[in-house]
Scaffold this motif. Structure first.
Motif, PDB file in Angstrom:
ATOM      1  N   ILE A  29      -6.486   7.347  -4.185  1.00 43.21           N
ATOM      2  CA  ILE A  29      -5.470   8.195  -4.812  1.00 43.21           C
ATOM      3  C   ILE A  29      -4.657   8.906  -3.730  1.00 43.21           C
ATOM      4  N   ILE A  30      -5.348   9.369  -2.681  1.00 45.02           N
ATOM      5  CA  ILE A  30      -4.679  10.100  -1.603  1.00 45.02           C
ATOM      6  C   ILE A  30      -3.800   9.150  -0.790  1.00 45.02           C
ATOM      7  N   ALA A  31      -4.398   8.073  -0.305  1.00 41.77           N
ATOM      8  CA  ALA A  31      -3.657   7.082   0.489  1.00 41.77           C
ATOM      9  C   ALA A  31      -4.429   5.765   0.472  1.00 41.77           C
ATOM     10  N   GLU A  32      -3.713   4.694   0.163  1.00 37.98           N
ATOM     11  CA  GLU A  32      -4.379   3.390   0.105  1.00 37.98           C
ATOM     12  C   GLU A  32      -4.678   2.832   1.492  1.00 37.98           C
ATOM     13  N   ARG A  43       0.854  -1.181   0.000  1.00 39.57           N
ATOM     14  CA  ARG A  43       0.000   0.000   0.000  1.00 39.57           C
ATOM     15  C   ARG A  43       0.889   1.231   0.000  1.00 39.57           C
ATOM     16  N   THR A  44       0.387   2.294  -0.605  1.00 37.76           N
ATOM     17  CA  THR A  44       1.202   3.505  -0.701  1.00 37.76           C
ATOM     18  C   THR A  44       0.391   4.749  -0.347  1.00 37.76           C
ATOM     19  N   THR A  45       1.114   5.841  -0.120  1.00 39.62           N
ATOM     20  CA  THR A  45       0.536   7.159   0.191  1.00 39.62           C
ATOM     21  C   THR A  45       1.044   8.154  -0.843  1.00 39.62           C
ATOM     22  N   SER A  46       0.169   9.029  -1.333  1.00 37.14           N
ATOM     23  CA  SER A  46       0.575  10.014  -2.334  1.00 37.14           C
ATOM     24  C   SER A  46       1.569  11.006  -1.735  1.00 37.14           C
ATOM     25  N   SER A  47       2.416  11.557  -2.597  1.00 37.73           N
ATOM     26  CA  SER A  47       3.387  12.555  -2.123  1.00 37.73           C
ATOM     27  C   SER A  47       2.662  13.796  -1.595  1.00 37.73           C
ATOM     28  N   SER A  48       1.480  14.101  -2.156  1.00 34.99           N
ATOM     29  CA  SER A  48       0.755  15.305  -1.701  1.00 34.99           C
ATOM     30  C   SER A  48       0.289  15.150  -0.249  1.00 34.99           C
ATOM     31  N   TRP A  49      -0.198  13.950   0.109  1.00 37.05           N
ATOM     32  CA  TRP A  49      -0.625  13.715   1.494  1.00 37.05           C
ATOM     33  C   TRP A  49       0.598  13.586   2.410  1.00 37.05           C
ATOM     34  N   LEU A  76       8.888  14.550  -2.054  1.00 34.60           N
ATOM     35  CA  LEU A  76       7.644  15.183  -1.596  1.00 34.60           C
ATOM     36  C   LEU A  76       7.148  16.224  -2.605  1.00 34.60           C
ATOM     37  N   ASP A  77       8.085  16.761  -3.425  1.00 33.65           N
ATOM     38  CA  ASP A  77       7.717  17.781  -4.416  1.00 33.65           C
ATOM     39  C   ASP A  77       7.323  17.180  -5.763  1.00 33.65           C
ATOM     40  N   ASP A  78       7.401  15.850  -5.886  1.00 38.18           N
ATOM     41  CA  ASP A  78       7.049  15.178  -7.144  1.00 38.18           C
ATOM     42  C   ASP A  78       5.601  14.690  -7.053  1.00 38.18           C
ATOM     43  N   PRO A  79       4.674  15.308  -7.813  1.00 41.20           N
ATOM     44  CA  PRO A  79       3.254  14.948  -7.676  1.00 41.20           C
ATOM     45  C   PRO A  79       2.948  13.489  -8.020  1.00 41.20           C
ATOM     46  N   GLU A  80       3.848  12.828  -8.755  1.00 41.53           N
ATOM     47  CA  GLU A  80       3.599  11.433  -9.135  1.00 41.53           C
ATOM     48  C   GLU A  80       4.209  10.440  -8.142  1.00 41.53           C
ATOM     49  N   ALA A  81       5.028  10.937  -7.202  1.00 44.38           N
ATOM     50  CA  ALA A  81       5.708  10.024  -6.269  1.00 44.38           C
ATOM     51  C   ALA A  81       4.717   9.452  -5.248  1.00 44.38           C
ATOM     52  N   ARG A  82       5.042   8.262  -4.757  1.00 44.17           N
ATOM     53  CA  ARG A  82       4.228   7.635  -3.708  1.00 44.17           C
ATOM     54  C   ARG A  82       5.178   6.996  -2.699  1.00 44.17           C
ATOM     55  N   PHE A  83       4.758   6.946  -1.435  1.00 39.33           N
ATOM     56  CA  PHE A  83       5.604   6.431  -0.360  1.00 39.33           C
ATOM     57  C   PHE A  83       4.956   5.177   0.238  1.00 39.33           C
ATOM     58  N   PRO A  84       5.770   4.180   0.614  1.00 42.67           N
ATOM     59  CA  PRO A  84       5.200   2.961   1.208  1.00 42.67           C
ATOM     60  C   PRO A  84       4.426   3.273   2.493  1.00 42.67           C
ATOM     61  N   GLN A  85       3.283   2.621   2.646  1.00 43.39           N
ATOM     62  CA  GLN A  85       2.422   2.858   3.812  1.00 43.39           C
ATOM     63  C   GLN A  85       3.160   2.583   5.121  1.00 43.39           C
ATOM     64  N   ASP A  86       3.904   1.489   5.179  1.00 46.33           N
ATOM     65  CA  ASP A  86       4.598   1.139   6.427  1.00 46.33           C
ATOM     66  C   ASP A  86       5.658   2.177   6.792  1.00 46.33           C
TER      67      ASP A  86
END
Length: 334
Positions: free
Chosen positions: A107-110, A4-10, A39-49
């Motif tokens: 889209i915001i956070a899985e 699961r991932t979280t959007s860079s915007s969130w 964090l400044d890349d709108p397409e980036a996503r970060f692992p939920q954990d």
């Protein structure tokens, strides 16, 4: 296995809230192996954990267990919610906006499942916050509640006061930050995290409503979802498991039917995503076990049944395998 991932915007909004509390997020990101500049890349996503660990380390560093409420103090930006923020803004009213939030939340956070329904005296927005392999933190849920309410106040231009704000888990020692952030009656040890809004507040037209823009944002959000997560059966299976587990251990056939797939197709697509049905069932149970044990009002027997174990002894064995301790010892540590 798909994470699961979280959007860079969130994630960026969370980082701002933590930095407002004096936390050095740049060093915490480095410690967690995350790229702070992404964090400044709108397409980036970060692992939920990784985001879960970020919350845990931020609480340790700040000594402030209510740090998630800093989300209510930030300058509101629609970009916090990715394209979903703009879809909300252009909706006719908040009732329509929340329907979009439910549709596009992934889209915001899985790690969040959002639902929205009318109540006897208003409307309730309910948040189910999940982790991935690690149970989600309380701060993550409180941040979602606080920022969503702040966004609604900004959108309407009114100091909206909810009828009720609900929290899982026991009341904190100091409730003042909660009263300040929400300006509403608070309920702890609740079944879920949620906000009950006044009906009139959600039915009132939004100043920023624009039907043409709303349709445009729907198309953007739909395209993003299709590109990013519709193909990820792993996420969909987890959602179905969360729904079916309280009725007993779900069979793979039942989950495949719920997703309108054959068992063979389900198996193949999970394999392509580096997972398996049994692994997902085990992971989902482990994640939920951590969340349920944080709710003092649930007995260990009730937790076992909510996780779909017909025999509690099987739950105790599985729990020891997951956490290397007993459910009772785990709860005592909490």
């Amino acid at each position: 296995m798909s994470e699961r991932t979280t959007s860079s915007s969130w994630a960026s909004t969370i980082a701002q809230a933590l930095e407002l509390g004096g936390v050095d997020c740049r060093s915490l990101f480095a410690r967690l192996g995350m790229d702070y500049s992404a964090l400044d890349d709108p397409e980036a996503r970060f692992p939920q954990d990784s985001m879960t660990r970020l919350w845990q380390l931020a609480v340790e560093a700040s000594g402030n267990p209510a740090i998630g409420l800093n989300m209510a103090r930030l300058s509101v930006r629609p970009t916090s919610f990715h394209v979903v923020g703009y879809a909300l803004m252009s909706s006719r009213n908040l009732q329509e906006g929340f329907s979009r939030l439910v549709r596009y939340q992934r889209i915001i956070a899985e790690g969040s499942d959002v639902s929205f329904h009318p109540t006897v005296d208003g409307y309730e927005l309910v948040f189910a916050i999940h982790g991935d392999r690690l149970p989600a933190t309380r701060q993550s849920a409180e941040a979602s509640l606080a920022h969503t309410l702040a966004f609604c106040r900004w959108l309407t231009g009114k100091p909206m006061r909810p009828r009720l704000v609900s929290f899982q888990g026991p009341p904190p020692e100091n409730q003042e930050p909660y009263r300040e952030a929400f300006q509403a009656p608070l309920r702890f040890n609740a079944e879920h995290y949620g906000i009950v809004f006044e009906r009139a507040d959600l039915d009132a037209p939004l100043p920023s409503a624009n039907e043409g823009l709303a349709q445009l944002h729907d198309r953007f959000a739909g395209d993003y979802l299709a590109r990013f997560s519709d193909s990820r059966v792993t996420h969909q299976v987890r959602q179905v498991l969360c729904r079916l587990l309280p009725q007993g251990e779900p069979k793979r056939e039942a989950v495949a039917q719920a997703l309108l797939l054959s068992e063979r197709t389900l198996q193949r697509r999970l394999q392509e995503e580096g997972s398996s049905y049994q692994q997902l069932l085990d992971d989902t149970r482990r994640e939920l076990a951590g969340q349920y044990l944080a709710q003092a009002n649930l007995t260990l027997l009730e937790v076992a049944y909510l996780l779909g174990f017909a025999d509690p002894s099987n739950f105790f064995r599985a729990f020891r395998r997951w956490f290397d301790t007993t459910p009772g010892e785990y709860r005592a540590r909490l």
